[in-house]
Motif scaffolding. Structure first.
Motif, mmCIF file in Angstrom:
data_model
loop_
_atom_site.group_PDB
_atom_site.id
_atom_site.type_symbol
_atom_site.label_atom_id
_atom_site.label_comp_id
_atom_site.label_asym_id
_atom_site.label_seq_id
_atom_site.Cartn_x
_atom_site.Cartn_y
_atom_site.Cartn_z
ATOM 1 N N MET A 263 44.227 75.154 30.922
ATOM 2 C CA MET A 263 43.002 74.371 30.728
ATOM 3 C C MET A 263 42.050 74.598 31.898
ATOM 4 O O MET A 263 42.486 74.692 33.042
ATOM 5 C CB MET A 263 43.317 72.877 30.610
ATOM 6 N N THR A 264 40.756 74.631 31.596
ATOM 7 C CA THR A 264 39.764 74.797 32.649
ATOM 8 C C THR A 264 39.585 73.500 33.421
ATOM 9 O O THR A 264 39.911 72.410 32.927
ATOM 10 C CB THR A 264 38.418 75.216 32.058
ATOM 11 N N ASP A 265 39.050 73.613 34.642
ATOM 12 C CA ASP A 265 38.786 72.413 35.445
ATOM 13 C C ASP A 265 37.820 71.487 34.722
ATOM 14 O O ASP A 265 37.963 70.262 34.791
ATOM 15 C CB ASP A 265 38.206 72.820 36.805
ATOM 16 N N LYS A 266 36.837 72.075 34.037
ATOM 17 C CA LYS A 266 35.852 71.252 33.327
ATOM 18 C C LYS A 266 36.509 70.454 32.211
ATOM 19 O O LYS A 266 36.221 69.278 32.005
ATOM 20 C CB LYS A 266 34.747 72.137 32.764
ATOM 21 N N PHE A 267 37.449 71.104 31.484
ATOM 22 C CA PHE A 267 38.126 70.400 30.400
ATOM 23 C C PHE A 267 39.018 69.294 30.946
ATOM 24 O O PHE A 267 39.090 68.195 30.389
ATOM 25 C CB PHE A 267 38.947 71.367 29.553
ATOM 26 N N ILE A 268 39.722 69.576 32.055
ATOM 27 C CA ILE A 268 40.581 68.550 32.671
ATOM 28 C C ILE A 268 39.742 67.359 33.109
ATOM 29 O O ILE A 268 40.122 66.198 32.898
ATOM 30 C CB ILE A 268 41.352 69.151 33.863
ATOM 31 N N LYS A 269 38.584 67.633 33.697
ATOM 32 C CA LYS A 269 37.679 66.558 34.123
ATOM 33 C C LYS A 269 37.233 65.729 32.933
ATOM 34 O O LYS A 269 37.198 64.498 32.984
ATOM 35 C CB LYS A 269 36.471 67.165 34.844
ATOM 36 N N TRP A 270 36.908 66.415 31.844
ATOM 37 C CA TRP A 270 36.483 65.681 30.647
ATOM 38 C C TRP A 270 37.628 64.857 30.082
ATOM 39 O O TRP A 270 37.445 63.717 29.648
ATOM 40 C CB TRP A 270 35.973 66.657 29.581
ATOM 41 N N LEU A 271 38.872 65.401 30.096
ATOM 42 C CA LEU A 271 40.022 64.692 29.560
ATOM 43 C C LEU A 271 40.290 63.413 30.343
ATOM 44 O O LEU A 271 40.606 62.363 29.767
ATOM 45 C CB LEU A 271 41.247 65.608 29.582
ATOM 46 N N ILE A 272 40.174 63.475 31.673
ATOM 47 C CA ILE A 272 40.333 62.281 32.506
ATOM 48 C C ILE A 272 39.286 61.242 32.133
ATOM 49 O O ILE A 272 39.573 60.046 32.005
ATOM 50 C CB ILE A 272 40.228 62.644 34.003
ATOM 51 N N ILE B 44 36.716 71.546 15.179
ATOM 52 C CA ILE B 44 36.285 71.592 16.576
ATOM 53 C C ILE B 44 36.178 70.198 17.196
ATOM 54 O O ILE B 44 36.671 69.947 18.294
ATOM 55 C CB ILE B 44 34.927 72.316 16.682
ATOM 56 N N PHE B 45 35.508 69.285 16.482
ATOM 57 C CA PHE B 45 35.145 68.001 17.090
ATOM 58 C C PHE B 45 36.231 66.926 16.994
ATOM 59 O O PHE B 45 36.322 66.060 17.862
ATOM 60 C CB PHE B 45 33.865 67.453 16.456
ATOM 61 N N THR B 46 37.031 66.950 15.929
ATOM 62 C CA THR B 46 37.925 65.822 15.690
ATOM 63 C C THR B 46 38.928 65.590 16.820
ATOM 64 O O THR B 46 39.136 64.436 17.220
ATOM 65 C CB THR B 46 38.651 65.983 14.346
ATOM 66 N N ASP C 298 30.437 65.475 30.480
ATOM 67 C CA ASP C 298 31.218 66.644 30.854
ATOM 68 C C ASP C 298 31.988 67.280 29.691
ATOM 69 O O ASP C 298 32.780 68.203 29.909
ATOM 70 C CB ASP C 298 32.209 66.288 31.968
ATOM 71 N N TYR C 299 31.764 66.811 28.480
ATOM 72 C CA TYR C 299 32.430 67.434 27.331
ATOM 73 C C TYR C 299 32.023 68.910 27.270
ATOM 74 O O TYR C 299 30.825 69.231 27.266
ATOM 75 C CB TYR C 299 32.051 66.710 26.043
ATOM 76 N N PRO C 300 32.982 69.828 27.240
ATOM 77 C CA PRO C 300 32.650 71.256 27.293
ATOM 78 C C PRO C 300 31.688 71.713 26.200
ATOM 79 O O PRO C 300 30.896 72.635 26.418
ATOM 80 C CB PRO C 300 34.021 71.934 27.148
ATOM 81 N N GLY C 301 31.742 71.071 25.039
ATOM 82 C CA GLY C 301 30.868 71.466 23.943
ATOM 83 C C GLY C 301 29.397 71.182 24.185
ATOM 84 O O GLY C 301 28.533 71.689 23.457
ATOM 85 N N TYR C 302 29.094 70.380 25.201
ATOM 86 C CA TYR C 302 27.690 70.086 25.527
ATOM 87 C C TYR C 302 27.157 70.953 26.670
ATOM 88 O O TYR C 302 26.010 70.781 27.084
ATOM 89 C CB TYR C 302 27.535 68.621 25.969
ATOM 90 N N SER C 303 27.962 71.845 27.191
ATOM 91 C CA SER C 303 27.601 72.543 28.427
ATOM 92 C C SER C 303 26.339 73.396 28.303
ATOM 93 O O SER C 303 25.682 73.680 29.308
ATOM 94 C CB SER C 303 28.766 73.424 28.892
ATOM 95 N N HIS C 304 25.990 73.795 27.080
ATOM 96 C CA HIS C 304 24.793 74.631 26.902
ATOM 97 C C HIS C 304 23.512 73.810 26.826
ATOM 98 O O HIS C 304 22.427 74.363 26.767
ATOM 99 C CB HIS C 304 24.924 75.472 25.629
ATOM 100 N N TRP C 305 23.635 72.479 26.807
ATOM 101 C CA TRP C 305 22.462 71.610 26.728
ATOM 102 C C TRP C 305 21.939 71.273 28.122
ATOM 103 O O TRP C 305 22.707 71.207 29.081
ATOM 104 C CB TRP C 305 22.811 70.310 26.021
ATOM 105 N N PRO C 306 20.641 71.018 28.263
ATOM 106 C CA PRO C 306 20.109 70.594 29.556
ATOM 107 C C PRO C 306 20.657 69.220 29.949
ATOM 108 O O PRO C 306 21.063 68.431 29.084
ATOM 109 C CB PRO C 306 18.600 70.553 29.330
#
Length: 328
Positions: A1-10, A92-94, A159-167
């Motif tokens: 898991m990436t650090d970003k995903f771990i952060k989001w999971l916490i 993807i989202f569920t 920090d949800y990874p799926g939003y990372s492309h948004w401003p």
């Protein structure tokens, strides 16, 4: 898991704990409002036995019909529901939605509290059904027929990874903490829409209306409401605006913006954006909504018995005396 995903999971685990405590803010006359858990039904639909499929199809038929209108041009059928159950948005989202919203019960209490406070405040909403969903549409809340669709995949945290492309300014609104405010605003704005047109559609009338919307959100979310969150700001942005309030007001008046009827002015001052540039100044977005709320609060202090639905009506926000009566 990436650090970003771990952060989001916490973050997701922390939010789950937050929602588990949400009933403590309920009103005296609040009861949980039924919300069809379509996101979890869709997740499991293809694994159901035929009798269970038939059962949920009957129980949630209005919600299924409303939802399917948003994702397909075909008529509602079990085949269509089965196909959507295997769709990419569901896949993807569920899992992420399940992490943040482990059950529909807390959402039902959240909605029940909002509706209970609305009743206490004399704000009337039509009877409708509610459904929690996931889909790939840009709208986080959608009204279809007599159903309110709440897309939980729009509220998974900054920090949800799926939003990372948004401003960043868009990601800031994609949090579970923002869900109560969006539900309250959607309900109020749908029942009490802004109706000014032509010469009546001044920046001032838009500011007053949006200020009243914020006041209504604060009332409906209740004692846990946070003004920064209700306005869509970070705490730092709100503190900055509070310190600049007099300067902003002088600029709006001095630049003769109050009675401007152009769409460009309304968009610049009232719409979501990275920032607002006025006369060389850079302000946080939706600064017109912030000033509008301040005017509404000033009016409420002078006229404390005024019901919220009166402040949301054209007779108020189009009144030539509303600003003077506020004494802002």
């Amino acid at each position: 898991m990436t650090d970003k995903f771990i952060k989001w999971l916490i973050f997701a685990v922390a939010v789950t704990a937050l929602f588990s405590c949400s009933r403590s803010g309920k009103t005296d006359n609040a009861v949980p409002e039924p919300v069809a858990p379509l996101w979890s039904v869709m997740r499991d639909y293809n694994s159901y036995e035929p009798t269970l499929r038939d059962s949920v199809f009957v129980v949630y038929e209005p919600e299924f019909k409303a939802f399917m209108k948003t994702v397909s041009d075909d008529s509602l059928s079990e085949v269509l529901v089965s196909a959507w159950s295997a769709s990419l948005p569901v896949e993807i989202f569920t899992p992420a939605v399940d992490s943040v919203y482990p059950s529909v019960e807390d959402i039902e209490w959240l909605l029940g509290n909002i509706l209970g406070r609305a009743s206490d405040a004399g704000i009337e909403f039509p009877r409708r059904r509610y459904a929690a969903v996931v889909y790939g549409r840009p709208e986080s809340i959608l009204f279809v027929d007599s159903v309110m669709l709440i897309a939980l995949n729009h509220y998974l945290g900054v920090d949800y990874p799926g939003y990372s492309h948004w401003p960043v300014y868009r990601r800031l609104s994609k949090t579970p903490q923002n869900l109560p405010y969006d539900i309250a605003e959607a309900l109020v704005a749908t029942s009490y829409p802004y109706t000014a047109e032509g010469e009546d559609a001044t920046l001032l009338s838009g500011m007053l209306y949006q200020g009243a919307l914020v006041a209504a959100k604060m009332e409906l979310v209740g004692s846990e409401a946070n003004l920064a969150e209700a306005l869509g700001y970070s705490t730092a942005e709100l503190e900055r605006l509070e310190g600049m309030e007099s300067e902003i007001w002088r600029t709006i008046v001095g630049e003769k913006m109050l009675y401007d009827t152009s769409e460009s002015m309304a968009d610049r001052m009232l719409s979501t954006a990275p920032a607002v540039r006025v006369s060389g100044n850079m302000w946080p977005p939706r600064v017109g909504r912030f000033i509008g709320y301040k005017i509404i609060k000033a009016y409420q202090e002078k006229h404390p018995d005024t019901p919220l639905e009166e402040l949301l009506a054209p007779d108020f926000y189009l009144s030539p005396s509303a600003l003077a009566d506020a004494g802002y």
